[in-house]
Every structure is written in C-alpha cells, then in structure tokens.
Design a protein around this motif. Sequence first.
Motif, mmCIF file in Angstrom:
data_model
loop_
_atom_site.group_PDB
_atom_site.id
_atom_site.type_symbol
_atom_site.label_atom_id
_atom_site.label_comp_id
_atom_site.label_asym_id
_atom_site.label_seq_id
_atom_site.Cartn_x
_atom_site.Cartn_y
_atom_site.Cartn_z
ATOM 1 N N LYS A 139 77.784 9.902 -14.462
ATOM 2 C CA LYS A 139 79.769 10.329 -14.413
ATOM 3 C C LYS A 139 79.793 8.608 -13.619
ATOM 4 O O LYS A 139 81.407 8.596 -13.535
ATOM 5 C CB LYS A 139 79.880 11.726 -13.615
ATOM 6 C CG LYS A 139 80.010 12.703 -13.916
ATOM 7 C CD LYS A 139 80.262 12.811 -15.117
ATOM 8 C CE LYS A 139 80.214 14.498 -15.590
ATOM 9 N NZ LYS A 139 81.454 15.142 -16.328
ATOM 10 N N ARG A 149 79.043 17.241 -5.795
ATOM 11 C CA ARG A 149 79.616 17.678 -6.844
ATOM 12 C C ARG A 149 78.036 18.789 -7.386
ATOM 13 O O ARG A 149 78.121 19.418 -7.878
ATOM 14 C CB ARG A 149 79.802 16.830 -8.092
ATOM 15 C CG ARG A 149 80.852 17.676 -8.599
ATOM 16 C CD ARG A 149 81.318 15.681 -10.661
ATOM 17 N NE ARG A 149 80.030 15.890 -10.565
ATOM 18 C CZ ARG A 149 79.624 16.024 -11.259
ATOM 19 N NH1 ARG A 149 79.587 16.816 -12.324
ATOM 20 N NH2 ARG A 149 78.669 14.938 -11.646
ATOM 21 N N ARG A 152 77.540 21.705 -5.368
ATOM 22 C CA ARG A 152 78.229 23.151 -5.816
ATOM 23 C C ARG A 152 77.782 23.208 -7.469
ATOM 24 O O ARG A 152 77.853 24.385 -7.749
ATOM 25 C CB ARG A 152 79.598 22.119 -6.184
ATOM 26 C CG ARG A 152 80.679 22.897 -5.853
ATOM 27 C CD ARG A 152 81.301 23.384 -4.761
ATOM 28 N NE ARG A 152 82.315 24.033 -4.663
ATOM 29 C CZ ARG A 152 82.614 24.959 -3.155
ATOM 30 N NH1 ARG A 152 81.649 24.964 -2.652
ATOM 31 N NH2 ARG A 152 83.571 25.726 -3.232
ATOM 32 N N ALA A 153 77.920 22.284 -7.992
ATOM 33 C CA ALA A 153 77.521 22.964 -9.627
ATOM 34 C C ALA A 153 75.899 23.846 -9.809
ATOM 35 O O ALA A 153 76.186 24.296 -10.308
ATOM 36 C CB ALA A 153 77.297 21.545 -10.276
ATOM 37 N N VAL A 156 77.031 27.276 -7.998
ATOM 38 C CA VAL A 156 77.368 28.264 -9.737
ATOM 39 C C VAL A 156 76.428 28.349 -10.606
ATOM 40 O O VAL A 156 76.139 29.465 -10.757
ATOM 41 C CB VAL A 156 78.349 26.464 -9.449
ATOM 42 C CG1 VAL A 156 79.314 28.326 -11.270
ATOM 43 C CG2 VAL A 156 79.498 26.938 -8.770
ATOM 44 N N ARG A 157 74.976 28.075 -11.136
ATOM 45 C CA ARG A 157 74.542 27.549 -11.931
ATOM 46 C C ARG A 157 73.463 28.519 -11.275
ATOM 47 O O ARG A 157 73.366 29.699 -11.792
ATOM 48 C CB ARG A 157 73.656 26.116 -12.228
ATOM 49 C CG ARG A 157 74.323 25.087 -12.857
ATOM 50 C CD ARG A 157 73.306 24.538 -13.939
ATOM 51 N NE ARG A 157 72.904 23.784 -12.232
ATOM 52 C CZ ARG A 157 73.490 22.584 -12.612
ATOM 53 N NH1 ARG A 157 74.854 22.124 -12.658
ATOM 54 N NH2 ARG A 157 72.619 21.874 -11.429
ATOM 55 N N ILE A 213 85.153 30.928 -1.853
ATOM 56 C CA ILE A 213 85.000 28.870 -2.527
ATOM 57 C C ILE A 213 86.750 28.945 -2.756
ATOM 58 O O ILE A 213 87.150 29.246 -2.608
ATOM 59 C CB ILE A 213 84.232 28.900 -3.801
ATOM 60 C CG1 ILE A 213 85.101 30.019 -4.689
ATOM 61 C CG2 ILE A 213 82.650 29.314 -3.610
ATOM 62 C CD1 ILE A 213 84.432 29.919 -6.427
#
Lengths: 213, 196
Positions: A139, A149, A152-153, A156-157, A213
């Motif tokens: 990115k 990021r 955070r990801a 979630v995963r 969140i």
Amino acid sequence: MATSFALTCDGPSGADWNVTVVRQDAPADGPAPVLESLSEAELVAACLEGRPGAFDLIVQRHRRQVYQICYRFMNSHEDASDLSQDVFLRAYRGLKNFKGNAALGTWLHRIAVNTCLNRVAVKAPKSEPIDDADFVDAKGESASEQLLRDERAGRVRAAVAQLPPKQRAALIMRTYEDRSHQEIAQALGTSVGAAKANVFHALQNLKKILGNI
Amino acid sequence: MAHLSPDTFVDLLEGTLEESAVPHLAQCEACRDELSGLRRTWQEAMNTDVPEPSPLFWDHLSARVHEAVAAEPEPRRPWWNAAWAVRWFGLAAAAVAAIALVAFLNRPAFVDQRTAQVGGEAQGTPAASGQRLEVLPPLAEDESVGLLADLASDLDWDAVVEVGLVRPGGADRAVAELSADERVELQRLLTEAGVM
C-alpha cells in the motif's frame, strides 16, 4: 484431415428420394488454439481432453481467489496454502462433473468453501503473527500507519476465524465474495432465512469479540 | 415489545430495507444501538484485506498443485459424453433398430389372448377372416425382445437424449404410425411389462 459425410434427401417420398452423399474434409487436426485465448468452458474441455498446461492455467487464473477464501477461513498463510492445494486437487478430480451451468470461479468458490468447512470441522484455525515475513507492504503507507492498520486487520481476521464454521462461511461469502443469500444458502445447504441468520449472528459475535470499535 | 428480527437487521444493514420503513427503530433505543454497532463491525470487516503473500508464493502454489495433479489419473469426460461414445451409440442404435425391424417383419400374425379364446367367433377379426393365427409367447420368452432389452439395459436415458439418439415427440410419432392391431399389441406388451 478429418472426413465426414453429409447426407441430403430430395424428392417427394419413398422410392422417389434422391440421396446425395457429400464427402467433407475439415482441417480438424490443425494447430490447436493457444490456451490463453480459450474461454473457461473451452479450458475445462481442454483439460478433459488431456491438453498439457490447461489445468495449470485454471490454477493460475483462480489461485488468488481460492487462497483468499482459505485465508479468511483459517487466518493462517500455511493453512490457506495447504487448503488451496486441496481445493484445486478436488477441482481436478471433479472436473468431469463440471456442467458449465455456473462460472468456473463460482464452482471453485463452492469447492473452496466446502473444503474450508470440512477442515475447520476437524481443526481449529490458528492465528498468525501479523508481521509474518511472507507478507509484503503493497500500500505504500508509512510504517506506523501500516502497523496500526495491520494490527487492526489482524484482530478482525482473528475474530472472524473464531466464529462458528457456518457463521464464518456466511460472513465471508457475503462480505468478501459478494455472494447473494441464495448462493450462501446453496453453498451451506441451508434455507435463505438460515443463511441470513448466520450473517446476523456472525456480525453479532464479531462485535462481541472485537469489543467497542 | 418485540425487537427486530435478524432478517430485518440484515435487510437494514444491506440497505434493502429503509430505516423509515421500520417504525420500531424510532421507538427502540436497543435496536438502534444494535444496528449501529453491527454496521460499524461490518464496515470494519469489509475494510480488512487478506495480507498479500510474497510474489513468489503464487508460482510456488501453482507448482505444488501441478505436482499433486500429475500424480492423479487424468480426468475424462463421462463416457456418454465422449466422441467415441457418440459414434458407438450411433452404431449400437442402428443395430438395435435393424434387429427390431427384422424381428417386426418376421413376426408371426398375432391376436390378443382374449380374442384367441373366443375362437375367432367375433366378426371382423383376423381369425374370422380365415387367417392362420398364432398366439405370441409371453414377453419374457420372446428372444428378440430379450435381445433388445439386453442391448438397451445399459443405456442411460439422459445419455441417450444427450447424444441425440431420440428427439422430443419421437415416441408419439412412432405410436401414431402404428396400425390398430399394432397399437393393441403395444398396449398388451406395456401392460405385461407393468408400464401401464
């Protein structure tokens, strides 16, 4: 050259018929079209005819999609890699049963979901450290942004991977694959209402796992 | 007060149902909070990508699949879908048709069992007109029928349709071309076979 015969009947009926047989020579043994130019259905046909490289091309076209589904289920590169191989192997074995009613991608997607569901039924997914060396920054963000990021990801995963299998499958198909509730129901062997309920409960559980969140 | 159902929540989240169409939302803070929390959670999930593996991984995966597939037997079309099967079916169908035609042309004159029992007393029957009549043996003892049954027993109907050996309405047309006596015999055979 392949030879075929065309039969033509003229005349009113019975003994008055004139029968004409025409020999037709067709260049059926000419050079085969390049695999890359084939449609998916033609590619499947080429596989079934034993053309070398045809299935490799199917793998090449669909490996990213299959890997991503597997990764979302397992939250592990290693497991996703193994599962992706299983998916393609199953697809190869079942290729003769591919009817062409659905797109090849949809068919492979369904195999992937079933393979993942079977796997999670016997093995709890493991989470993977987010700074795994196999992954690359695609990115162009700053290091701190990327870290935030990714963290955070990763949460979630990991939360998705903790969901019960059917909720996980429903959420993944709806959220990341844009499958309709009808398609989800078919893939999971449930009713449309149950598929929607699975999406709802998946989100509800995800909310609980992730906290505020 | 009944809260919103999972179905309604999903419809609201996906936008297939407008919030204004659900009056309960305006009255129920719990459902509003739930909807809002689910929406944030879903948005967060949507924004989560799968980490991109190393570019080398894709070729590595392809190579692994290639190796695994190489150890497998080649997938083949179902036998009824193969080109050789279509040709074979054509020949087999022609043979069956020829046998059936020969058997039909060489068949003895027949009468219905019931007609035979009355000794040809009925007017207008072949017996009444002096023809020599012979009652056919039971279906199970008829060699030509047995041969046809053997040849056809391995044929899958869907496969036969798929390769174009039969056409829609073909049976209707064939029956329409039968004579009255032939229809009576067909009816008897079908009854005997338990189809009717």
